[in-house]
Design an enzyme around this catalytic site. Structure first.
Site, PDB file in Angstrom:
ATOM      1  N   ILE A 257       0.900  -1.161   0.000  1.00  0.00           N
ATOM      2  CA  ILE A 257       0.000   0.000   0.000  1.00  0.00           C
ATOM      3  C   ILE A 257       0.936   1.207   0.000  1.00  0.00           C
ATOM      4  O   ILE A 257       1.502   1.558   1.033  1.00  0.00           O
ATOM      5  CB  ILE A 257      -0.935   0.015   1.211  1.00  0.00           C
ATOM      6  CG1 ILE A 257      -1.817  -1.235   1.223  1.00  0.00           C
ATOM      7  CG2 ILE A 257      -1.799   1.279   1.204  1.00  0.00           C
ATOM      8  CD1 ILE A 257      -2.750  -1.333   2.425  1.00  0.00           C
ATOM      9  N   PRO A 258       1.165   1.828  -1.152  1.00  0.00           N
ATOM     10  CA  PRO A 258       2.310   2.728  -1.324  1.00  0.00           C
ATOM     11  C   PRO A 258       2.127   4.129  -0.738  1.00  0.00           C
ATOM     12  O   PRO A 258       2.082   5.133  -1.452  1.00  0.00           O
ATOM     13  CB  PRO A 258       2.475   2.776  -2.847  1.00  0.00           C
ATOM     14  CG  PRO A 258       1.083   2.598  -3.373  1.00  0.00           C
ATOM     15  CD  PRO A 258       0.415   1.636  -2.416  1.00  0.00           C
ATOM     16  N   CYS A 259       2.056   4.191   0.577  1.00  0.00           N
ATOM     17  CA  CYS A 259       1.921   5.488   1.242  1.00  0.00           C
ATOM     18  C   CYS A 259       3.157   6.361   1.022  1.00  0.00           C
ATOM     19  O   CYS A 259       3.095   7.585   1.193  1.00  0.00           O
ATOM     20  CB  CYS A 259       1.655   5.288   2.726  1.00  0.00           C
ATOM     21  SG  CYS A 259       2.912   4.343   3.606  1.00  0.00           S
ATOM     22  N   HIS A 260       4.276   5.751   0.631  1.00  0.00           N
ATOM     23  CA  HIS A 260       5.491   6.527   0.379  1.00  0.00           C
ATOM     24  C   HIS A 260       5.339   7.452  -0.819  1.00  0.00           C
ATOM     25  O   HIS A 260       6.134   8.386  -0.988  1.00  0.00           O
ATOM     26  CB  HIS A 260       6.696   5.592   0.167  1.00  0.00           C
ATOM     27  CG  HIS A 260       6.527   4.631  -0.970  1.00  0.00           C
ATOM     28  ND1 HIS A 260       5.891   3.409  -0.834  1.00  0.00           N
ATOM     29  CD2 HIS A 260       6.894   4.702  -2.290  1.00  0.00           C
ATOM     30  CE1 HIS A 260       5.890   2.776  -1.989  1.00  0.00           C
ATOM     31  NE2 HIS A 260       6.489   3.542  -2.892  1.00  0.00           N
ATOM     32  N   ARG A 261       4.337   7.230  -1.665  1.00  0.00           N
ATOM     33  CA  ARG A 261       4.149   8.055  -2.865  1.00  0.00           C
ATOM     34  C   ARG A 261       3.344   9.330  -2.603  1.00  0.00           C
ATOM     35  O   ARG A 261       3.016  10.058  -3.532  1.00  0.00           O
ATOM     36  CB  ARG A 261       3.477   7.226  -3.971  1.00  0.00           C
ATOM     37  CG  ARG A 261       4.370   6.086  -4.449  1.00  0.00           C
ATOM     38  CD  ARG A 261       3.696   5.165  -5.450  1.00  0.00           C
ATOM     39  NE  ARG A 261       4.511   3.959  -5.636  1.00  0.00           N
ATOM     40  CZ  ARG A 261       4.071   2.813  -6.140  1.00  0.00           C
ATOM     41  NH1 ARG A 261       2.809   2.710  -6.528  1.00  0.00           N
ATOM     42  NH2 ARG A 261       4.887   1.771  -6.255  1.00  0.00           N
TER      43      ARG A 261
END
Length: 292
Positions: A257-261
């Site tokens: 779940i790419p919260c880093h983006r």
């Protein structure tokens, strides 16, 4: 962290890889702190107590580009240009699906949210297996259940994997099983090698709002960026940027779940549950693989 779970024959390679990432992280931290001065290769290598040649080879092997090129990916100007290029990507991704170029690097992922009753039960009746493994961004603890991956945390020297999992799933049956999670860990971080398989299921527990935010994050393709406001607009809550930030920070399944983006509108990195330097490392690593 007590143990990096790897097959016995790969333990030496794993220790070497983890040592490499530790150096990479220190290099990125140095590059970010001295970005205005644009430090020479010799200065970064000296900071790591390595020769220039060794450092250049180490960094390029990990990033796929030179340290100088990588630093360009970490600038506010580059982040703003990526935000502009990603404009409306959350709206378009629903139509494009997995056919866009960024999706070549993404796994097929489905997300299931636990019911309110299951949420309150804290995982009672759920059997969870977990293991800690190497990754391009340091050691990672992955937990999975019959219903899907339910936790992914990057861990440091002071973290205890079992404590992390039990804090999220206090009433589940939690068992350490590194052998059973090794293949999953490899699949997670090598998506191009595993696109032919069935979709990877994720299992989360959270409020309805949190789950909506996490679903929106899944619509962000590899190499793109979005702001908190854009995510808020995507879920139909245009004034809820702060609440979106809280939900992003509570993401229990890092990387997938790419919260880093998600970054600030100014182009600056925001906080990251697993450290801002690691966030910079991941974003730069993704940018290096999608650069024209």
């Amino acid at each position: 962290m007590k143990l990096i779970d790897a097959p016995l024959g790969n333990r030496a390679a794993s220790r070497s890889s983890l040592r490499d990432y530790g150096r990479i992280e220190r290099a990125i931290d140095y590059l970010r702190r001295h970005a205005v001065e644009q430090p020479e290769l010799a200065a970064v290598a000296s900071h790591l107590h390595l020769s220039e040649h060794h450092f250049q080879r180490l960094f390029t092997r990990w990033a796929g580009v030179s340290p100088k090129r990588f630093l360009q990916y970490l600038t506010v100007e580059h982040a703003k240009s990526r935000l502009a290029a990603s404009h409306n990507v959350l709206d378009l991704s629903g139509e494009v699906g997995l056919s866009g170029p960024g999706r070549l690097h993404d796994l097929f992922v489905t997300l299931e949210a636990m019911s309110p009753g299951e949420y309150k039960a804290g995982g009672a009746g759920l059997a969870i297996r977990y293991g800690t493994h190497d990754s391009p961004f340091g050691p990672v603890t992955i937990a999975t259940s019959p219903r899907g991956v339910c936790s992914l945390h990057f861990v440091g020297g002071g973290d205890d994997a079992a404590t992390l999992i039990r804090a999220e799933w206090p009433h589940a049956e939690v068992r350490r099983d590194p052998g059973g999670t090794a293949e999953l860990a490899e699949r997670v971080f090598q998506p191009l090698a595993s696109r032919q398989g069935a979709p990877l299921a994720l299992l989360v527990k959270g409020s309805n709002f949190q789950v909506k935010v996490w679903r929106a994050l899944l619509a962000l393709p590899f190499g793109t960026l979005a702001t908190y406001r854009q995510v808020a607009e995507r879920i139909g809550e245009p004034t809820a940027s702060r609440a979106v930030g809280n939900a992003v920070g509570a993401n229990p399944i890092g990387w997938l779940i790419p919260c880093h983006r998600v970054i600030r509108e100014t182009g600056e990195l925001s906080r990251y549950r697993w450290g801002q330097t690691r966030k910079a490392a991941i974003l730069g690593w993704e940018a290096s693989r999608t650069a024209a």
